[in-house]
Write a protein that holds these residues in place. Structure first.
Motif, mmCIF file in Angstrom:
data_model
loop_
_atom_site.group_PDB
_atom_site.id
_atom_site.type_symbol
_atom_site.label_atom_id
_atom_site.label_comp_id
_atom_site.label_asym_id
_atom_site.label_seq_id
_atom_site.Cartn_x
_atom_site.Cartn_y
_atom_site.Cartn_z
ATOM 1 N N ARG A 1 10.920 50.678 -5.844
ATOM 2 C CA ARG A 1 11.739 51.715 -5.231
ATOM 3 C C ARG A 1 12.866 51.092 -4.395
ATOM 4 O O ARG A 1 14.032 51.492 -4.482
ATOM 5 C CB ARG A 1 10.881 52.617 -4.358
ATOM 6 N N ARG B 1 4.984 49.519 -6.285
ATOM 7 C CA ARG B 1 5.850 50.704 -6.371
ATOM 8 C C ARG B 1 6.902 50.702 -5.271
ATOM 9 O O ARG B 1 8.021 51.195 -5.466
ATOM 10 C CB ARG B 1 5.013 51.986 -6.320
ATOM 11 N N GLU B 2 6.556 50.152 -4.093
ATOM 12 C CA GLU B 2 7.530 50.064 -3.017
ATOM 13 C C GLU B 2 8.609 49.032 -3.354
ATOM 14 O O GLU B 2 9.788 49.238 -3.071
ATOM 15 C CB GLU B 2 6.851 49.701 -1.690
#
Length: 371
Positions: free
Chosen positions: A273, A269-270
């Protein structure tokens, strides 16, 4: 393999005073800084070097490389969406990022770099005031600007200011020569750079063909619509070629981030993002780069007509070209056309029509050897 120490300040030749201030500030940082200088690569380089000192005092090679490529997840850069930094961008992007924790295990801090801060809309600036005043302890905000007086007094009062100094031609020529460039090319780029080493490096590198195309147009124009249309098309190609270099650089930044993310084992998810943030920034950067390439071309044209109007005994800007012979009134009209083109760029015009209109208003001239 252990990372070796790298000196990130090496690219800021001639800025010893500003570097000393940033090194001292990085040892005991406050929450916000105002970094001031002429717009260009020198200012961006200074911001990135300062960010390195803030997040990695030991300046390991991996961190230095990622930050200088704009690919470090804990040094987050923001640019205007188009011609301004909107209140939506401030509230939806900058403020949330200020309150996010650092991602790298070795990072004790996160640095937010707001480029062209003078383009903050009033509402956006007001929305950021509390964040400037009381960000999380781990966040440092760098407002980077070439027009500090355009910011609110309340914003400036919340920041410590650091100024970059313009460099003289000799210092820039020496730095370019140290880079391995031909002495004559280095002298020309230094003369045209306006005291900015980064701009001189661009003029001797990626923007050299762009500058040549616009300068040549002043010699080739003959007052006819056919030639104006042909020249405008050629100038458009030169602008597109300049943007291609920006796109290649952005692709390099993204590749560097993805390699670093894989090596460090960032959470998916990082990665998503940060990748989304970088691609959004790159899109904005490419849009702004188109405008800046045209501005650089218009600046090259202005230098030609200023050389023509200055007379044979005045120092020339374009050391590689003979001055044009044009009547004073015609030269003044050409400079007016350049000024109108600059103003029109703020309204997001059709670039092809802008270039054609500009060329149509340039007077025919004759290149003559100076006495």
């Amino acid at each position: 393999m252990t990372d070796t120490h790298v000196d990130p300040w090496a690219g800021l030749a001639g800025q010893e005073r500003a570097v000393a201030l940033m090194v001292r500030a990085a040892a005991r940082p406050v929450h916000a800084y105002l970094l001031v200088g002429a717009k260009g690569a020198d200012l961006l380089m200074a911001a990135r070097c300062f960010a390195i000192a803030l997040i990695a005092p030991e300046s390991d090679a991996r961190t230095v490389g990622l930050v200088l490529k704009g690919a470090h997840p804990d040094v987050v850069e923001f640019e205007p969406e188009s011609t301004v930094i909107s209140v939506a961008q401030a509230r939806e992007e900058i403020v949330p990022e200020a309150f996010a924790s650092p991602i790298e295990p070795s990072s004790a801090r996160k640095v937010l770099v707001v480029l062209e801060a003078e383009r903050l809309q009033l509402e956006a600036e007001n929305a950021l005031l509390k964040t400037f005043e009381e960000p999380p302890a781990s966040t440092v905000i760098l407002l980077v600007t070439s027009a500090p007086d355009d910011l609110l007094d309340t914003t400036r009062s919340r920041c410590q200011r650091i100024d970059l100094a313009p460099l003289d031609e000799a210092a820039i020529t020496a730095a370019l020569a140290a880079d391995g460039h031909d002495p004559d090319a280095a002298a020309l780029a230094a003369r045209l750079s306006g005291g900015q080493l980064g701009r001189a490096r661009a003029l001797i590198g990626d923007q050299r063909a762009l500058r040549d195309a616009f300068v040549d147009a002043a010699v080739r124009v003959d007052g006819t619509g056919a030639i104006a249309a042909r020249l405008a098309e050629e100038l458009g190609v030169a602008v597109r070629d300049a943007i291609a270099a920006v796109k290649a650089h952005n692709e390099e930044e993204l590749a560097a981030f993805e390699a670093a993310a894989a090596e460090a084992g960032y959470l998916p998810r990082e990665v998503m993002r940060q990748r989304r943030r970088m691609t959004t920034r790159h899109s904005r950067h490419e849009r702004m780069a188109r405008r800046e390439a045209i501005v650089e071309g218009v600046t090259a044209l202005e230098s030609v007509y200023r050389d023509a109007l200055a007379g044979p005994d005045a120092p020339r800007r374009n050391l590689d070209r003979v001055p044009l012979r044009v009547e004073a009134r015609a030269g003044d009209r050409a400079l007016d056309a350049c000024r109108h083109a600059r103003q029109a760029l703020e309204r997001n015009p059709n670039e092809g029509l802008l270039l054609e209109r500009l060329v149509l208003h340039l007077p025919p001239g004759i290149a003559t050897r100076p006495r």
